[in-house]
Enzyme design. Structure first.
Site, PDB file in Angstrom:
ATOM      1  N   ASP A  74       0.752  -1.098  -0.198  1.00 33.53           N
ATOM      2  CA  ASP A  74      -0.085   0.109  -0.042  1.00 33.53           C
ATOM      3  C   ASP A  74       0.862   1.298   0.007  1.00 33.53           C
ATOM      4  O   ASP A  74       1.820   1.586   0.739  1.00 33.53           O
ATOM      5  CB  ASP A  74      -0.733  -0.288   1.576  1.00 33.53           C
ATOM      6  CG  ASP A  74      -1.629   1.179   1.654  1.00 33.53           C
ATOM      7  OD1 ASP A  74      -1.962   2.166   0.661  1.00 33.53           O
ATOM      8  OD2 ASP A  74      -2.126   1.369   2.565  1.00 33.53           O
ATOM      9  N   HIS A  81      -3.997   4.649   6.741  1.00 36.58           N
ATOM     10  CA  HIS A  81      -2.748   3.976   5.844  1.00 36.58           C
ATOM     11  C   HIS A  81      -1.490   4.602   6.578  1.00 36.58           C
ATOM     12  O   HIS A  81      -1.211   5.709   7.118  1.00 36.58           O
ATOM     13  CB  HIS A  81      -2.668   4.761   4.673  1.00 36.58           C
ATOM     14  CG  HIS A  81      -4.076   4.242   3.885  1.00 36.58           C
ATOM     15  ND1 HIS A  81      -4.109   3.268   2.932  1.00 36.58           N
ATOM     16  CD2 HIS A  81      -5.141   5.059   3.701  1.00 36.58           C
ATOM     17  CE1 HIS A  81      -5.313   3.116   2.549  1.00 36.58           C
ATOM     18  NE2 HIS A  81      -6.107   4.214   2.929  1.00 36.58           N
TER      19      HIS A  81
END
Length: 558
Positions: free
Chosen positions: A196, A371
């Protein structure tokens, strides 16, 4: 001599690289394909009238007999939103954790696909044999519970897909990231890591969700009147903290916005949300309670035009108005491209006289990302120690930054693959290279139409939105080709007819002269007549107005 493999491992993305959203990643070895995630993205500004965008799955439908299943890493729209469309064309088994499956089932029910989809629940301990590939899982932290990363054991080696992740050392729901499992996977050896990249541009660490809960409670305590809090419906940790802060400050909560109502009911039913008895009230009851005893939990943190918060800001919501002195918290960061909408909503709320807490500039930390920032991305790289690295999940600049981070932790530049959608990374006998492209792209969804709006239609919409349309209607005689009626010129979005009579009369004269001239030259093919009218009229209008409206000649014979 060791026997060389003739089959090769292919890794490619059908969405999610070079963009935010519509995540879909594929791993193929010989006759087995595994798909990870199936998301949607919201349209870009030039996609006029488009509702959502999903990946082009042409390659998968052509090879449907090889697709062993779709594994979903977590329940966010950019990972599950494409399923109702994809499963119609690709009826393969679906693997997801409990909460993720609950959210997916609500979507499949709406699309009448619940009965025909083979749904298999997994958890972080599951082992899935899928052809020659085997999938195992590891727990990650994200802004939604039940998130997992995937490790795929292939004949070439292990391919790891992290899913969306951060390393939150004090998670709200005490679902800790499984660092031991990650380290074990890394110790055994990772061939390729797909990780990611969303926050690859952000230095340091992403804050803990627990800190947000403390700030929200503090805002609730200080607020003299009602509190309206908008966040992503799927951020269940945040939603839980709203209920916790309401309980601590003796406030009741009402939930508005369709997706928020859905998620709250699914998550509480499955045991992921704990709401004290008697705390939830109906929107109609809000005005019956003292203003300092109410919290309104709402959708609309992205300033979406039809969302509950935007409608309240414009005083067009059926049940709830925002009053001067109310506190409004926008507990989310704008997705790239939505900043303008959020700004507009904040302006409207402030005009009403609400106290608005929003954005990174707000004094309180009412939002943290789901994130990982740079140090967490480095930690993942160091835990996994991959031979090859493929940054995923982000726009190009984010992928590039993630690639630079990978170099700083010792991955050689030539072992890092920057991919666009459709690019393949081929690995054979341990060595990797860029392979040929597979079919990929955007499928645009407008209303019930899936993929029937393409570049040509979008170009026409753009043209119409810029310079409008002129329709020229003429009736000709079958016998002698003379003009019986017209030309009638209808203008929409080009000029205001009452103020441009001279221009349209001149246009009328030009069309009549052009048609008469062509008839006298015995040109009576409709295509030629229409093309000539378009060309002559187009030139005249451009000279007069510097605009190029779409011109539609309609010729009828009687």
């Amino acid at each position: 001599m060791s026997k060389k493999n003739i089959d090769k491992l292919l890794i490619f993305a059908l969405g999610g690289v070079g963009e935010i959203g519509k995540n879909m990643y594929c791993v193929q070895y010989a006759n087995d394909i595994i798909v990870i995630d199936s998301g949607l993205k919201f349209p870009e500004e030039d996609m006029l009238g488009i509702d959502i965008v999903i990946p082009d799955i042409g390659y998968l439908t052509e090879n449907r007999d090889k697709v062993r299943g779709i594994i979903i890493t977590h329940g966010h729209e950019d990972h599950i939103g494409g399923l109702p469309y994809v499963l119609k064309h690709l009826n393969v088994p679906l693997y997801a954790t409990k909460l993720t499956m609950g959210l997916i089932e609500a979507k499949l029910k709406e699309a009448n696909l619940l009965g025909t989809t083979n749904r298999i629940l997994i958890n972080s301990e599951s082992v899935l044999p899928l052809g020659v590939l085997t999938a195992t899982f590891f727990k990650t932290n994200h802004s939604i519970p039940d998130s997992v990363g995937v490790a795929l054991d292939t004949p070439e080696g292990v391919v790891v897909h992290t899913g969306d992740f951060k390393f939150d050392q004090t998670p709200v729901n005490e679902q800790y990231a499984d660092l031991h499992r990650m380290a074990e996977i890394g110790k055994k050896g990772v061939l390729a890591l797909l990780s990611d990249s969303t926050n690859a541009e952000r230095p340091g660490y992403t804050g803990s969700e627990r800190g947000v809960g403390i700030e929200i409670e503090e805002v609730f305590r200080k607020a003299k009147q009602r509190v309206v809090i908008a966040t992503f419906a799927s951020n269940i940790h945040r939603v839980q903290q709203v209920f916790d802060a309401a309980a601590a400050t003796n406030r009741k909560v009402t939930v508005i916005g369709r997706s928020m109502v859905n998620v709250v009911s699914i998550a509480s039913e499955l045991g992921y949300l704990h709401i004290p008895d008697g705390m939830l009230i109906e929107p109609e009851e809000v005005n019956k309670l003292a203003a300092d005893r109410v919290v309104i939990l709402s959708t609309g943190s992205q300033g979406e035009p039809m969302s509950a918060l935007t409608r309240m800001a414009r005083s067009t919501h059926r049940k709830i108005d925002i009053l001067p002195g109310d506190t409004v918290i926008i507990a989310a960061t704008p997705i790239p491209g939505n900043e303008r909408y959020v700004g507009r909503t904040v302006d409207e709320l402030m005009r009403i006289g609400a106290h608005v807490i929003y954005g990174p500039g707000s004094v309180t930390g009412v939002h943290v990302s789901g994130h990982g920032s740079q140090e967490e991305l480095k930690l993942m790289l160091n835990l996994m120690k991959p031979k090859y690295f493929i940054p995923i999940h982000g726009e190009y600049r984010m992928l590039r930054q993630h690639a630079i981070l990978a170099e700083t932790v010792g991955i050689p530049k030539e072992d890092i693959f920057m991919c666009d959608i459709g690019d393949t990374v081929e690995i054979q006998n341990g060595s990797a290279r860029k392979g040929s492209k597979v079919q990929s792209g955007n499928i645009l969804i407008d209303g019930l139409g899936v993929g029937d709006v393409g570049n040509i239609v979008l170009r026409d919409r753009k043209l119409l939105s810029q310079d409008g349309i002129l329709v020229v209607v003429v009736t000709l005689s079958k016998q002698d080709g003379k003009i019986l009626s017209g030309p009638d010129i209808i203008s929409r979005g080009f000029v205001y007819v009452r103020e441009s009579e001279g221009l349209l009369e001149e246009a009328n004269r030009i069309v009549t002269n052009t048609l008469t001239k062509l008839m006298n030259e015995n040109v009576n093919e409709w295509a030629s007549l229409k093309t000539n009218v378009k060309d002559v009229l187009g030139r005249f209008l451009y000279e007069q107005t510097r605009r190029r409206p779409m011109i539609l000649p309609i010729i009828m014979e009687v």
